[in-house]
Design a protein around this motif. Structure first.
Motif, PDB file in Angstrom:
ATOM      1  N   GLY A  49       0.993  -1.037  -0.006  1.00  0.00           N
ATOM      2  CA  GLY A  49       0.081   0.160  -0.057  1.00  0.00           C
ATOM      3  C   GLY A  49       0.749   1.209  -0.156  1.00  0.00           C
ATOM      4  N   GLU A  50       0.120   2.400   0.300  1.00  0.00           N
ATOM      5  CA  GLU A  50       0.787   3.574   0.215  1.00  0.00           C
ATOM      6  C   GLU A  50       1.652   3.747   1.426  1.00  0.00           C
ATOM      7  OE1 GLU A  50      -0.295   8.228  -0.260  1.00  0.00           O
ATOM      8  OE2 GLU A  50      -2.218   6.935  -0.352  1.00  0.00           O
ATOM      9  N   LEU A  51       2.839   4.432   1.259  1.00  0.00           N
ATOM     10  CA  LEU A  51       3.704   4.896   2.571  1.00  0.00           C
ATOM     11  C   LEU A  51       3.338   6.274   3.207  1.00  0.00           C
ATOM     12  CD1 LEU A  51       5.911   3.022   3.844  1.00  0.00           C
ATOM     13  CD2 LEU A  51       7.371   4.302   2.612  1.00  0.00           C
ATOM     14  N   THR A  52       2.417   6.337   4.031  1.00  0.00           N
ATOM     15  CA  THR A  52       1.861   7.677   4.319  1.00  0.00           C
ATOM     16  C   THR A  52       2.914   7.913   5.689  1.00  0.00           C
ATOM     17  OG1 THR A  52       0.350   6.262   5.906  1.00  0.00           O
ATOM     18  CG2 THR A  52      -0.387   7.273   3.708  1.00  0.00           C
ATOM     19  N   GLU A  53       2.852   8.974   6.136  1.00  0.00           N
ATOM     20  CA  GLU A  53       3.636   9.457   7.443  1.00  0.00           C
ATOM     21  C   GLU A  53       3.111   8.626   8.658  1.00  0.00           C
ATOM     22  OE1 GLU A  53       6.454  11.100   6.231  1.00  0.00           O
ATOM     23  OE2 GLU A  53       6.251  10.978   8.292  1.00  0.00           O
ATOM     24  N   GLU A  54       1.750   8.315   8.867  1.00  0.00           N
ATOM     25  CA  GLU A  54       1.242   7.525   9.786  1.00  0.00           C
ATOM     26  C   GLU A  54       1.950   6.090   9.628  1.00  0.00           C
ATOM     27  OE1 GLU A  54      -0.790   9.015   7.640  1.00  0.00           O
ATOM     28  OE2 GLU A  54      -1.141  10.586   9.281  1.00  0.00           O
ATOM     29  N   ARG A  55       1.920   5.397   8.352  1.00  0.00           N
ATOM     30  CA  ARG A  55       2.713   4.226   7.954  1.00  0.00           C
ATOM     31  C   ARG A  55       4.049   4.333   8.652  1.00  0.00           C
ATOM     32  NH1 ARG A  55       1.761  -0.364   7.820  1.00  0.00           N
ATOM     33  NH2 ARG A  55       1.923  -1.416   5.899  1.00  0.00           N
ATOM     34  N   LEU A  56       4.761   5.433   8.229  1.00  0.00           N
ATOM     35  CA  LEU A  56       6.288   5.609   8.564  1.00  0.00           C
ATOM     36  C   LEU A  56       6.311   5.211  10.118  1.00  0.00           C
ATOM     37  CD1 LEU A  56       8.352   7.547   5.829  1.00  0.00           C
ATOM     38  CD2 LEU A  56       8.775   5.340   6.688  1.00  0.00           C
ATOM     39  N   ALA A  57       5.518   6.106  10.721  1.00  0.00           N
ATOM     40  CA  ALA A  57       5.559   6.269  12.105  1.00  0.00           C
ATOM     41  C   ALA A  57       5.356   4.711  12.877  1.00  0.00           C
ATOM     42  CB  ALA A  57       4.725   7.025  12.709  1.00  0.00           C
ATOM     43  N   GLU A  58       4.451   3.955  12.287  1.00  0.00           N
ATOM     44  CA  GLU A  58       4.152   2.753  12.802  1.00  0.00           C
ATOM     45  C   GLU A  58       5.446   1.543  12.496  1.00  0.00           C
ATOM     46  OE1 GLU A  58       1.199   0.678  10.369  1.00  0.00           O
ATOM     47  OE2 GLU A  58       0.864  -0.770  12.016  1.00  0.00           O
ATOM     48  N   LEU A  59       6.134   1.900  11.361  1.00  0.00           N
ATOM     49  CA  LEU A  59       7.183   1.301  11.311  1.00  0.00           C
ATOM     50  C   LEU A  59       8.302   1.450  12.013  1.00  0.00           C
ATOM     51  CD1 LEU A  59       7.321   1.368   7.314  1.00  0.00           C
ATOM     52  CD2 LEU A  59       6.834  -0.718   8.605  1.00  0.00           C
ATOM     53  N   ARG A  61       7.675   2.440  15.338  1.00  0.00           N
ATOM     54  CA  ARG A  61       7.368   1.732  16.454  1.00  0.00           C
ATOM     55  C   ARG A  61       7.629   0.192  16.281  1.00  0.00           C
ATOM     56  NH1 ARG A  61       2.913   4.708  15.935  1.00  0.00           N
ATOM     57  NH2 ARG A  61       1.644   3.192  15.188  1.00  0.00           N
ATOM     58  N   ALA A  62       7.374  -0.421  15.022  1.00  0.00           N
ATOM     59  CA  ALA A  62       7.778  -1.644  14.847  1.00  0.00           C
ATOM     60  C   ALA A  62       9.384  -2.112  15.047  1.00  0.00           C
ATOM     61  CB  ALA A  62       7.398  -2.247  13.566  1.00  0.00           C
TER      62      ALA A  62
ATOM     63  N   GLY B  24       6.540 -12.916  10.817  1.00  0.00           N
ATOM     64  CA  GLY B  24       5.649 -13.528  11.617  1.00  0.00           C
ATOM     65  C   GLY B  24       5.386 -12.876  12.997  1.00  0.00           C
ATOM     66  N   ALA B  25       6.480 -12.503  13.694  1.00  0.00           N
ATOM     67  CA  ALA B  25       6.497 -11.735  14.880  1.00  0.00           C
ATOM     68  C   ALA B  25       6.042 -10.445  14.588  1.00  0.00           C
ATOM     69  CB  ALA B  25       7.937 -11.521  15.612  1.00  0.00           C
ATOM     70  N   LEU B  26       6.195  -9.688  13.652  1.00  0.00           N
ATOM     71  CA  LEU B  26       5.584  -8.337  13.335  1.00  0.00           C
ATOM     72  C   LEU B  26       4.158  -8.455  13.180  1.00  0.00           C
ATOM     73  CD1 LEU B  26       8.270  -6.766  10.856  1.00  0.00           C
ATOM     74  CD2 LEU B  26       7.817  -5.686  13.213  1.00  0.00           C
ATOM     75  N   GLY B  30       0.800  -7.019  15.681  1.00  0.00           N
ATOM     76  CA  GLY B  30      -0.231  -6.243  15.134  1.00  0.00           C
ATOM     77  C   GLY B  30       0.473  -5.359  14.104  1.00  0.00           C
ATOM     78  N   PHE B  31       1.532  -5.473  13.586  1.00  0.00           N
ATOM     79  CA  PHE B  31       2.261  -4.566  12.692  1.00  0.00           C
ATOM     80  C   PHE B  31       1.836  -5.177  11.151  1.00  0.00           C
ATOM     81  CE2 PHE B  31       4.002  -1.483  15.128  1.00  0.00           C
ATOM     82  CZ  PHE B  31       4.583  -2.464  16.276  1.00  0.00           C
ATOM     83  N   GLY B  32       0.844  -5.046  10.579  1.00  0.00           N
ATOM     84  CA  GLY B  32       0.215  -5.705   9.286  1.00  0.00           C
ATOM     85  C   GLY B  32       0.835  -5.129   8.227  1.00  0.00           C
ATOM     86  N   GLY B  33       0.347  -5.777   7.131  1.00  0.00           N
ATOM     87  CA  GLY B  33       0.714  -4.851   5.788  1.00  0.00           C
ATOM     88  C   GLY B  33       2.135  -4.958   5.356  1.00  0.00           C
ATOM     89  N   ILE B  34       2.969  -5.730   5.841  1.00  0.00           N
ATOM     90  CA  ILE B  34       4.506  -6.070   5.741  1.00  0.00           C
ATOM     91  C   ILE B  34       4.293  -7.433   5.062  1.00  0.00           C
ATOM     92  CG2 ILE B  34       6.700  -6.314   6.384  1.00  0.00           C
ATOM     93  CD1 ILE B  34       5.846  -4.393   8.818  1.00  0.00           C
ATOM     94  N   SER B  35       4.705  -7.309   3.406  1.00  0.00           N
ATOM     95  CA  SER B  35       4.802  -8.612   2.941  1.00  0.00           C
ATOM     96  C   SER B  35       5.769  -9.541   2.908  1.00  0.00           C
ATOM     97  CB  SER B  35       4.247  -8.569   1.440  1.00  0.00           C
ATOM     98  OG  SER B  35       5.077  -7.361   0.666  1.00  0.00           O
ATOM     99  N   ASP B  36       7.007  -8.851   3.160  1.00  0.00           N
ATOM    100  CA  ASP B  36       8.263  -9.810   3.296  1.00  0.00           C
ATOM    101  C   ASP B  36       9.369  -9.163   4.237  1.00  0.00           C
ATOM    102  OD1 ASP B  36      10.088 -11.812   2.769  1.00  0.00           O
ATOM    103  OD2 ASP B  36      10.701 -10.863   1.140  1.00  0.00           O
ATOM    104  N   VAL B  37       9.950  -9.568   4.824  1.00  0.00           N
ATOM    105  CA  VAL B  37      11.013  -9.126   5.699  1.00  0.00           C
ATOM    106  C   VAL B  37      12.109  -9.731   5.331  1.00  0.00           C
ATOM    107  CG1 VAL B  37      12.105  -8.762   8.045  1.00  0.00           C
ATOM    108  CG2 VAL B  37       9.696  -8.374   7.513  1.00  0.00           C
ATOM    109  N   ARG B  38      13.515  -9.319   5.001  1.00  0.00           N
ATOM    110  CA  ARG B  38      14.798  -9.936   4.956  1.00  0.00           C
ATOM    111  C   ARG B  38      15.847  -9.204   5.902  1.00  0.00           C
ATOM    112  NH1 ARG B  38      16.934  -8.745  -0.089  1.00  0.00           N
ATOM    113  NH2 ARG B  38      18.048 -10.521  -0.123  1.00  0.00           N
TER     114      ARG B  38
END
Lengths: 86, 86
Positions: A49-59, A61-62, B24-26, B30-38
């Motif tokens: 999906g689209e990489l919004t500022e909210e998305r980046l903030a979530e990443l 946090r991840a 899987g851990a992400l 609850g960090f969805g929308g991440i289709s792949d991690v390397r």
């Protein structure tokens, strides 16, 4: 779709035994002139999906929650490239 | 003086169990929308003296020899920043 890169490195003040070991090995293999080596982790996240500022903030946090141990590590999050839907 | 970064990642065709585990851990956190991690390694080399083309070629050989297992990993070498002597 975007590729987001999270780089995780040991904090500068923290001893980095892995980095020291690599520096020693490089020296022994004859690769001189390298005064310091630090070793960390690199994560490539394929984000839907689209990489919004909210998305980046979530990443961020991840990364803070799972990818880095923020007591001994620093991390950076950057967008490597964005693929726009045709 | 320069900082050269060597990024080492598993080849695309190679199964990346660490990346799968992180993905899987992400998801579970609850960090969805991440289709792949390397997951790979990042090395920061503090290189003394001037960074000539020969020096960079030598650092590529060092990466090939020690930092990456070129059977299952790809690597890139890039100059992050150069500090010129005052």
């Amino acid at each position: 779709m975007a590729r987001v890169v999270v780089d995780v490195m040991p904090k500068r003040a923290i001893l980095d035994p892995q980095g020291r070991a690599v520096a020693g090995a490089l020296e022994r293999l004859g690769f001189g002139g390298i005064s310091d080596v630090r070793q960390g982790k690199r994560f490539e996240l394929e984000v839907d999906g689209e990489l919004t500022e909210e998305r980046l903030a979530e990443l961020r946090r991840a990364a803070e929650t799972l990818l880095a141990n923020t007591v001994i590590e620093d991390f950076t999050v950057r967008v490597e490239h964005v693929t726009t839907q045709a």
